[in-house]
Design a protein around this motif. Structure first.
Motif, PDB file in Angstrom:
ATOM      1  N   HIS A 286       0.844  -1.195   0.000  1.00  0.00           N
ATOM      2  CA  HIS A 286       0.000   0.000   0.000  1.00  0.00           C
ATOM      3  C   HIS A 286       0.885   1.253   0.000  1.00  0.00           C
ATOM      4  O   HIS A 286       0.434   2.321  -0.390  1.00  0.00           O
ATOM      5  CB  HIS A 286      -0.908   0.037   1.234  1.00  0.00           C
ATOM      6  N   ASP A 292      -6.939  -1.434  -2.018  1.00  0.00           N
ATOM      7  CA  ASP A 292      -8.005  -2.396  -1.738  1.00  0.00           C
ATOM      8  C   ASP A 292      -9.318  -1.882  -2.308  1.00  0.00           C
ATOM      9  O   ASP A 292      -9.629  -0.702  -2.193  1.00  0.00           O
ATOM     10  CB  ASP A 292      -8.190  -2.575  -0.220  1.00  0.00           C
ATOM     11  N   GLU A 337      -6.208 -12.696  -0.202  1.00  0.00           N
ATOM     12  CA  GLU A 337      -6.838 -11.374  -0.129  1.00  0.00           C
ATOM     13  C   GLU A 337      -7.386 -10.979  -1.501  1.00  0.00           C
ATOM     14  O   GLU A 337      -6.722 -10.256  -2.258  1.00  0.00           O
ATOM     15  CB  GLU A 337      -5.819 -10.311   0.336  1.00  0.00           C
ATOM     16  N   TRP A 339      -9.415  -8.845  -2.349  1.00  0.00           N
ATOM     17  CA  TRP A 339      -9.727  -7.413  -2.476  1.00  0.00           C
ATOM     18  C   TRP A 339      -8.500  -6.549  -2.723  1.00  0.00           C
ATOM     19  O   TRP A 339      -8.613  -5.371  -2.997  1.00  0.00           O
ATOM     20  CB  TRP A 339     -10.402  -6.925  -1.180  1.00  0.00           C
ATOM     21  N   HIS A 340      -7.308  -7.147  -2.581  1.00  0.00           N
ATOM     22  CA  HIS A 340      -6.074  -6.344  -2.612  1.00  0.00           C
ATOM     23  C   HIS A 340      -5.464  -6.364  -4.024  1.00  0.00           C
ATOM     24  O   HIS A 340      -4.931  -7.369  -4.462  1.00  0.00           O
ATOM     25  CB  HIS A 340      -5.102  -6.890  -1.571  1.00  0.00           C
TER      26      HIS A 340
HETATM   27 ZN    ZN Z   1      -4.599  -4.318   1.032  1.00  0.00          ZN
END
Ligand code: ZN
Length: 344
Positions: A286, A292, A337, A339-340
């Motif tokens: 990030h 995300d 993950e 969503w990432h």
């Molecule tokens: Zn993330």
């Protein structure tokens, strides 16, 4: 488990440079004091009490029940079994476990951990209990900074700005030596020791995100790096529809530090468990462009594997130009993950 198939899921990371200055630095020592020499009592496999020395709010048993069932006892992975392996010529820091050198049993044990990321394993590594008080104090202090300076600003706040905020605002209060030493310990500790194998993308605690390089995303409270990140996000919204939202954008080392410390408290000091669902500070992509996404109205489920069953995710998977950073059974020690979104 077929090792070759496993390796195919391995992505290399692009090398990214940070701006920022170096007001505050220290010599990196090979041995961090962070990790308890003796990880303490051997814990049952899941959902049981934390070590007696930790007094955090006990985690509800239900919360720690892994979706895939209670994991069976696993062989302990010795630190030497989890040597990192350099990837590509541009990698400045190695990432990924050296899966080829592990026995099938160890591979299975590793996979069981990341598939049951919220469970407690006997071989998990805990923060040395002597840091308990300073962990709580520092996390509260960071929470104070965030609420006083605003959530949006806090996403971008550099370490130097954090120090300044403490000095300038009596309601925040100056950061004390024990807190700063602790933040440095966390930042510079080698997370391989507790089972996180992602790349370190920010090498200095004071690395800063230049404000001119980011764009605020309306109605999200988050920012994205201009250029590739922003373009990709806009393209996604155009292709998927306005039900798609940004749930987290660019994050500074300070923001990541606060998230990681809060997660460590939630995990009762279990650094392994915390890092299975949150990258330690300095290791979050990030900081360098990843973001995300979620679906409006899906709430906290945006950050669970449920997101992969939404129509939005299915559409994304069909687009062909999007990658996720942490696919199932990745080599970084991190849970799935969906969503990432991975940049580069
Ligand atoms: Zn993330």
């Amino acid at each position: 488990m077929n090792k070759r198939a496993f390796l195919e899921g391995f992505f290399t990371a692009s090398a990214v440079a940070f701006g920022g200055h170096f007001m505050w630095r220290r010599l990196q020592t090979t041995d961090s004091l962070i990790v308890a020499e003796n990880p303490g009592p051997v814990l049952p496999q899941t959902g049981e009490a934390p070590p007696a020395s930790f007094q955090f709010t006990p985690i509800e048993i239900e919360q720690t029940q892994p979706a895939a069932g209670i994991p069976s006892p696993v062989p302990t992975l010795a630190a030497n079994d989890l040597q990192a392996t350099p990837v590509g010529s541009s990698a400045t820091t190695p990432e990924g476990i050296r899966i080829n050198s592990l026995s099938d049993r160890q591979v299975d044990a590793y996979l069981r951990k990341i598939r049951n990321f919220d469970a407690i394993f006997a071989s998990d590594i805990y923060l040395d209990p002597k840091y308990e008080a300073v962990l709580l104090k520092t996390t509260r202090h960071l929470a104070n900074v965030e609420s006083y300076m605003g959530h949006g600003n806090f996403n971008l706040m550099s370490f130097d700005e954090m120090l300044q905020a403490g000095r300038n605002f009596s309601r925040i209060g100056e950061f004390e030596k024990d807190e700063l030493d602790f933040l440095e310990e966390i930042f510079f500790a080698n997370p391989h020791r507790y089972g996180f194998f992602g790349k370190k993308v920010s090498l200095d605690i004071t690395d800063a995100i230049p404000r001119k390089d980011v764009a605020k995303i309306p109605n999200s409270g988050h920012f994205l790096l201009k250029g590739e990140s922003l373009n990709l996000y806009n393209k996604l919204v155009a292709d998927i529809g306005d039900q798609l939202i940004l749930t987290s954008g660019v994050r500074s080392n300070v923001k990541q530090m606060h998230l990681f410390l809060a997660k460590t408290i939630e995990a009762n000091g279990n650094l392994s468990r915390a890092s299975r669902s949150l990258a330690p500070p300095g290791h979050s992509f990030h900081g360098v462009g990843d973001f995300d996404i979620g679906k409006i109205g899906f709430g906290a489920r945006n950050f669970t594997s449920d997101f992969s069953s939404t129509e939005e995710y299915r559409k994304i998977a069909r687009l062909g130009y999007v990658d996720i950073r942490y696919p199932t059974d990745n080599l970084f020690g991190v849970r799935f993950e969906p969503w990432h979104i991975k940049l580069g």
